[in-house]
Design a protein around this motif. Sequence first.
Motif, PDB file in Angstrom:
ATOM      1  N   LYS A 163      44.201 -60.798 -79.189  1.00 21.58           N
ATOM      2  CA  LYS A 163      43.962 -62.003 -78.370  1.00 21.58           C
ATOM      3  C   LYS A 163      45.176 -62.930 -78.418  1.00 21.58           C
ATOM      4  O   LYS A 163      46.048 -62.818 -79.279  1.00 21.58           O
ATOM      5  CB  LYS A 163      42.726 -62.763 -78.837  1.00 21.58           C
ATOM      6  N   ARG A 164      45.162 -63.888 -77.451  1.00 17.99           N
ATOM      7  CA  ARG A 164      46.223 -64.909 -77.321  1.00 17.99           C
ATOM      8  C   ARG A 164      45.551 -66.285 -77.220  1.00 17.99           C
ATOM      9  O   ARG A 164      44.611 -66.466 -76.445  1.00 17.99           O
ATOM     10  CB  ARG A 164      47.060 -64.639 -76.066  1.00 17.99           C
ATOM     11  N   LYS A 165      46.041 -67.248 -78.004  1.00 20.30           N
ATOM     12  CA  LYS A 165      45.449 -68.600 -78.046  1.00 20.30           C
ATOM     13  C   LYS A 165      46.419 -69.604 -77.423  1.00 20.30           C
ATOM     14  O   LYS A 165      47.600 -69.615 -77.759  1.00 20.30           O
ATOM     15  CB  LYS A 165      45.157 -69.035 -79.484  1.00 20.30           C
ATOM     16  N   GLN A 166      45.889 -70.450 -76.504  1.00 23.33           N
ATOM     17  CA  GLN A 166      46.665 -71.520 -75.876  1.00 23.33           C
ATOM     18  C   GLN A 166      45.892 -72.835 -75.993  1.00 23.33           C
ATOM     19  O   GLN A 166      44.690 -72.888 -75.706  1.00 23.33           O
ATOM     20  CB  GLN A 166      46.922 -71.211 -74.391  1.00 23.33           C
ATOM     21  N   LYS A 167      46.578 -73.908 -76.410  1.00 22.54           N
ATOM     22  CA  LYS A 167      45.962 -75.234 -76.564  1.00 22.54           C
ATOM     23  C   LYS A 167      46.858 -76.284 -75.905  1.00 22.54           C
ATOM     24  O   LYS A 167      48.070 -76.302 -76.129  1.00 22.54           O
ATOM     25  CB  LYS A 167      45.771 -75.578 -78.048  1.00 22.54           C
ATOM     26  N   VAL A 168      46.238 -77.168 -75.081  1.00 27.06           N
ATOM     27  CA  VAL A 168      46.964 -78.219 -74.378  1.00 27.06           C
ATOM     28  C   VAL A 168      46.215 -79.533 -74.576  1.00 27.06           C
ATOM     29  O   VAL A 168      44.983 -79.591 -74.421  1.00 27.06           O
ATOM     30  CB  VAL A 168      47.106 -77.902 -72.869  1.00 27.06           C
ATOM     31  N   ASN A 169      46.943 -80.632 -74.901  1.00 22.71           N
ATOM     32  CA  ASN A 169      46.357 -81.975 -75.060  1.00 22.71           C
ATOM     33  C   ASN A 169      47.355 -82.988 -74.496  1.00 22.71           C
ATOM     34  O   ASN A 169      48.373 -83.294 -75.116  1.00 22.71           O
ATOM     35  CB  ASN A 169      46.067 -82.272 -76.537  1.00 22.71           C
ATOM     36  N   ASN A 170      47.068 -83.495 -73.299  1.00 26.87           N
ATOM     37  CA  ASN A 170      47.944 -84.452 -72.618  1.00 26.87           C
ATOM     38  C   ASN A 170      47.200 -85.772 -72.420  1.00 26.87           C
ATOM     39  O   ASN A 170      46.035 -85.789 -72.008  1.00 26.87           O
ATOM     40  CB  ASN A 170      48.398 -83.916 -71.266  1.00 26.87           C
ATOM     41  N   ARG A 171      47.893 -86.895 -72.702  1.00 27.34           N
ATOM     42  CA  ARG A 171      47.318 -88.223 -72.518  1.00 27.34           C
ATOM     43  C   ARG A 171      48.258 -89.065 -71.666  1.00 27.34           C
ATOM     44  O   ARG A 171      49.472 -89.068 -71.892  1.00 27.34           O
ATOM     45  CB  ARG A 171      47.073 -88.912 -73.855  1.00 27.34           C
ATOM     46  N   ASN A 172      47.666 -89.825 -70.722  1.00 24.00           N
ATOM     47  CA  ASN A 172      48.426 -90.731 -69.866  1.00 24.00           C
ATOM     48  C   ASN A 172      47.750 -92.102 -69.891  1.00 24.00           C
ATOM     49  O   ASN A 172      46.531 -92.203 -69.762  1.00 24.00           O
ATOM     50  CB  ASN A 172      48.488 -90.210 -68.430  1.00 24.00           C
ATOM     51  N   GLU A 173      48.557 -93.165 -70.027  1.00 23.07           N
ATOM     52  CA  GLU A 173      48.016 -94.524 -70.084  1.00 23.07           C
ATOM     53  C   GLU A 173      48.900 -95.441 -69.233  1.00 23.07           C
ATOM     54  O   GLU A 173      50.128 -95.381 -69.305  1.00 23.07           O
ATOM     55  CB  GLU A 173      47.967 -95.030 -71.529  1.00 23.07           C
ATOM     56  N   LEU A 174      48.240 -96.270 -68.421  1.00 19.91           N
ATOM     57  CA  LEU A 174      48.931 -97.216 -67.557  1.00 19.91           C
ATOM     58  C   LEU A 174      48.358 -98.612 -67.799  1.00 19.91           C
ATOM     59  O   LEU A 174      47.148 -98.815 -67.724  1.00 19.91           O
ATOM     60  CB  LEU A 174      48.765 -96.836 -66.081  1.00 19.91           C
ATOM     61  N   LEU A 175      49.221 -99.603 -68.085  1.00 19.81           N
ATOM     62  CA  LEU A 175      48.823-100.994 -68.272  1.00 19.81           C
ATOM     63  C   LEU A 175      49.712-101.879 -67.395  1.00 19.81           C
ATOM     64  O   LEU A 175      50.920-101.642 -67.300  1.00 19.81           O
ATOM     65  CB  LEU A 175      48.946-101.428 -69.734  1.00 19.81           C
ATOM     66  N   ILE A 176      49.109-102.890 -66.785  1.00 22.04           N
ATOM     67  CA  ILE A 176      49.840-103.817 -65.920  1.00 22.04           C
ATOM     68  C   ILE A 176      49.635-105.229 -66.457  1.00 22.04           C
ATOM     69  O   ILE A 176      48.505-105.706 -66.560  1.00 22.04           O
ATOM     70  CB  ILE A 176      49.368-103.719 -64.460  1.00 22.04           C
ATOM     71  N   PHE A 177      50.725-105.908 -66.813  1.00 23.25           N
ATOM     72  CA  PHE A 177      50.704-107.280 -67.322  1.00 23.25           C
ATOM     73  C   PHE A 177      51.328-108.208 -66.271  1.00 23.25           C
ATOM     74  O   PHE A 177      52.214-107.804 -65.514  1.00 23.25           O
ATOM     75  CB  PHE A 177      51.501-107.401 -68.625  1.00 23.25           C
ATOM     76  N   ILE A 178      50.870-109.457 -66.265  1.00 25.11           N
ATOM     77  CA  ILE A 178      51.423-110.447 -65.335  1.00 25.11           C
ATOM     78  C   ILE A 178      51.603-111.764 -66.080  1.00 25.11           C
ATOM     79  O   ILE A 178      50.749-112.161 -66.878  1.00 25.11           O
ATOM     80  CB  ILE A 178      50.520-110.627 -64.093  1.00 25.11           C
ATOM     81  N   THR A 179      52.749-112.434 -65.862  1.00 24.74           N
ATOM     82  CA  THR A 179      53.052-113.711 -66.507  1.00 24.74           C
ATOM     83  C   THR A 179      53.612-114.672 -65.466  1.00 24.74           C
ATOM     84  O   THR A 179      54.736-114.497 -64.994  1.00 24.74           O
ATOM     85  CB  THR A 179      54.076-113.536 -67.641  1.00 24.74           C
ATOM     86  N   PRO A 180      52.840-115.695 -65.060  1.00 18.44           N
ATOM     87  CA  PRO A 180      53.380-116.719 -64.161  1.00 18.44           C
ATOM     88  C   PRO A 180      53.883-117.927 -64.953  1.00 18.44           C
ATOM     89  O   PRO A 180      53.294-118.318 -65.960  1.00 18.44           O
ATOM     90  CB  PRO A 180      52.168-117.102 -63.311  1.00 18.44           C
ATOM     91  N   THR A 181      54.979-118.511 -64.509  1.00 18.06           N
ATOM     92  CA  THR A 181      55.554-119.678 -65.178  1.00 18.06           C
ATOM     93  C   THR A 181      55.968-120.698 -64.137  1.00 18.06           C
ATOM     94  O   THR A 181      56.696-120.373 -63.195  1.00 18.06           O
ATOM     95  CB  THR A 181      56.777-119.276 -66.029  1.00 18.06           C
ATOM     96  N   ILE A 182      55.488-121.923 -64.313  1.00 18.46           N
ATOM     97  CA  ILE A 182      55.884-123.019 -63.421  1.00 18.46           C
ATOM     98  C   ILE A 182      57.249-123.521 -63.860  1.00 18.46           C
ATOM     99  O   ILE A 182      57.453-123.856 -65.031  1.00 18.46           O
ATOM    100  CB  ILE A 182      54.849-124.153 -63.454  1.00 18.46           C
ATOM    101  N   ILE A 183      58.192-123.566 -62.955  1.00 15.97           N
ATOM    102  CA  ILE A 183      59.541-124.011 -63.261  1.00 15.97           C
ATOM    103  C   ILE A 183      59.578-125.535 -63.203  1.00 15.97           C
ATOM    104  O   ILE A 183      59.222-126.133 -62.177  1.00 15.97           O
ATOM    105  CB  ILE A 183      60.571-123.407 -62.281  1.00 15.97           C
ATOM    106  N   ALA A 184      59.983-126.157 -64.310  1.00 13.58           N
ATOM    107  CA  ALA A 184      60.033-127.615 -64.369  1.00 13.58           C
ATOM    108  C   ALA A 184      61.136-128.147 -63.456  1.00 13.58           C
ATOM    109  O   ALA A 184      62.149-127.492 -63.207  1.00 13.58           O
ATOM    110  CB  ALA A 184      60.264-128.076 -65.807  1.00 13.58           C
ATOM    111  N   ASP A 185      60.916-129.381 -62.965  1.00 15.47           N
ATOM    112  CA  ASP A 185      61.895-130.003 -62.072  1.00 15.47           C
ATOM    113  C   ASP A 185      63.184-130.359 -62.787  1.00 15.47           C
ATOM    114  O   ASP A 185      64.260-130.310 -62.235  1.00 15.47           O
ATOM    115  CB  ASP A 185      61.298-131.264 -61.441  1.00 15.47           C
TER     116      ASP A 185
END
Length: 800
Positions: free
Chosen positions: A769-791
Amino acid sequence: MLTCLLAPQLQAATLQGLNLLADGSRQSLRISLDEPIEYQVFNLEGPARLVLQFPHSSMGPDVVPMKGQGAVEMITPTQDADGVRVEIAMAPGATYAITEKAADLLLTFTPKQVAADQGAGAQLQDIEVRDQGGVTELVLRGQHMDANHNALVTNDGSTMVVDFWGGRSMLPKEYYSYSSQRVNDVTVGAADGRLRLVMNLRAGSGDSHQIDAGNNQMVIRFGAVAAVPKDGAVVVEAVDFQPDDRIAHLVIRTDSANPVINLQEEDGKVVLDLKKARLAPGQERSQDVRAFPGPVEQIDSYAVDRNVRIVTRLRQKSVVSSYQSGNVLTVTMKPQDLVVASRAGNEAVASEKIYNGQKVTFNYKDIDIRNALKLISEMSDFNIIMSDDVKGVLTMRLVDVPWDQALDIILAAKGLGKEQSGNVIRIAPLQVLNDDASARKQAVQSAEDIAPLETEFITLGYASVNDVKTIMEGGSVKTSVTSTAASSATGAATDAGGSSTTTSSELKLLSDRGVIMLDERSNTMIITDTRERLNNIKRLIAVIDKPMQQVMVEARIVEATDTFSRDLGVKWGGTATRAAGNITQTLTGKGLGTNVVDLGAAVGAGSGGAIGYTLGTLNGALNLNLELSAAEQEGQIKVVSSPRVFTSNLQEALIEQEQQIPFLVTTVSAAGTTTASELKSAKLTLKVTPQITADKRIIMQLVVNKDTPVANPVAGGPATIDKKQILTKLLVKNGETVVLGGIYSQTTSDQVNGVPGLQNIPFIGNFFKRKQKVNNRNELLIFITPTIIADDKGSANQGS
């Protein structure tokens, strides 16, 4: 002496308890009785004290003398042959008020305002917010900053209110915003002889705080606050429970002002920690208060290392707030249903018309309406003018009704209306009043038609003269980054600057006689109109001709990929030759050459490895070949994309990065089959429209798109595009980073190829016999940072 009667001659009552509660600079004393009783009040001088005498009454076992603070110095209850006597020692100049609440008495004591002159109160001159490691410090500078003050923490630790009694503000403005770790903004105001600061904090920041007051500055610390070094620990002198119907108060008294506290709510408990403190003798105890109707069932106070912990166990959901005044901390727990009902009641009351006139009583049959209105005129001290059309009779019975409400009811019953000018009320039929209003409107219009025209030259600093002209003519202006074609599709006209305008005639600041000319070179408007119209136009320009606030929006798109694969295989076979007479017989694998079992792993240059072994006889009658192969691959990939864009308030912004991927497109026609290359776009896009709110938060309409080219695993095959997109609208604090969303996927595969039956034999089955094993992980994160610009730099530190 003052004698009061709660109920007619109800005697043999029992005084069950005395509860003293701090309320700002005032103190409230609740005297709990089991039934109403006649009592006497004596106001004595030298020294100032208030004595309440309850004849023919008894005193419960829980009634004991107690020490007060501020307006109340000492409360001494005594039992004698005539009944119960409660003597209250007051501070010089203090005043009191008595309110009867069912069978209980509520006494409110107000101290003399020793800081009535502003020189003795706090004078606030400067505010600074700074982050010191894990602590945010709010520094208030000025004079007499250690004067009489109170601090209240509410809204689940997100709001702190500090009052300086007799204080005043010398600051140039009332609102300051910050981008610190824990303080969002500070609002300064003055009312009722006090200076009030309302601090909007990040969620829960007010639960752990410390107030350090000196003559020239006060420092309020939030976060991981360390106790100020001193000779000894803070002594918790008393931990008292004070019920107020369904509301519960926990009063903690210490030997020094402004201890370091940490207030937390967890699993139906309110946990209060006082740092570097110890309990006075007799205060390490458990108080069972289930007999009271409030939300608290038990209070535990004990020592933890060098701190004091007070745990209040709740039996229903409650809203918790704290109030600190010097060395007295009051934690109030109000049932949640009571808070919701109170808010609903306040909203209902706010929507109703409030009548506050003197109450009157009318009981007449067939009274002339003019006489009824004369009676109201005499009661209200208002002059009433009635037209000749006001006539008729009515029957009415009104008991204890405010006169202004009675007037509205009478007018509504007869179809009449009123107009008030100063202390004169004119009453006439509604139709007459409407006709008069129309005539006055026409008179105003006629006066405008003959009013002289004047000319003003107005130069704009920030707004466009074309936009202002559109607004004055009754239109509206909306800025966008959409193309001209898109704007035309919606029926709006678009100028070169990207401003779409719509026209409406409902409201115009420019009269029909008015004329406007524009000089776009100098951004100047030449307006000719009446003086009143010109003044209204100048007020409008003062509001809209301001610089637009700027916002920096930064997105971070993080893609993480973990891959793992393992492949184990085997190959074996050979030849066996036997001479039977003149015949040679050879045994090999069918279709596999010399291999009987061909289940090798996929190995090659740069991937895995294999080892072979050959066994045979000298005459070549038997040859055996064995090959073991194995391959394992592990990889980690992290891709961070960070698009950022700078834009104005309410102005849509778009930033885009594009990669063209060629694809082969096959076209079949009568002339034959043709293949051509076609480009497809893979884009990284950030599209945002920010809106800055009044409290310096940011509402954003967001579209984030991330396309990734993916190579085809088949050699020579076409590539693909992996598309990821998020569309949302959210409210974010200035400078705060939030996670818009994420996608997590995992692929796991275990595959076995072998010879049926033989592969299941223990140990020997591994050669089949022949044994094959696969384990793949994918992760996506989206961050947002708003900043008010001082005068400017100053606004960055002092708020905007």
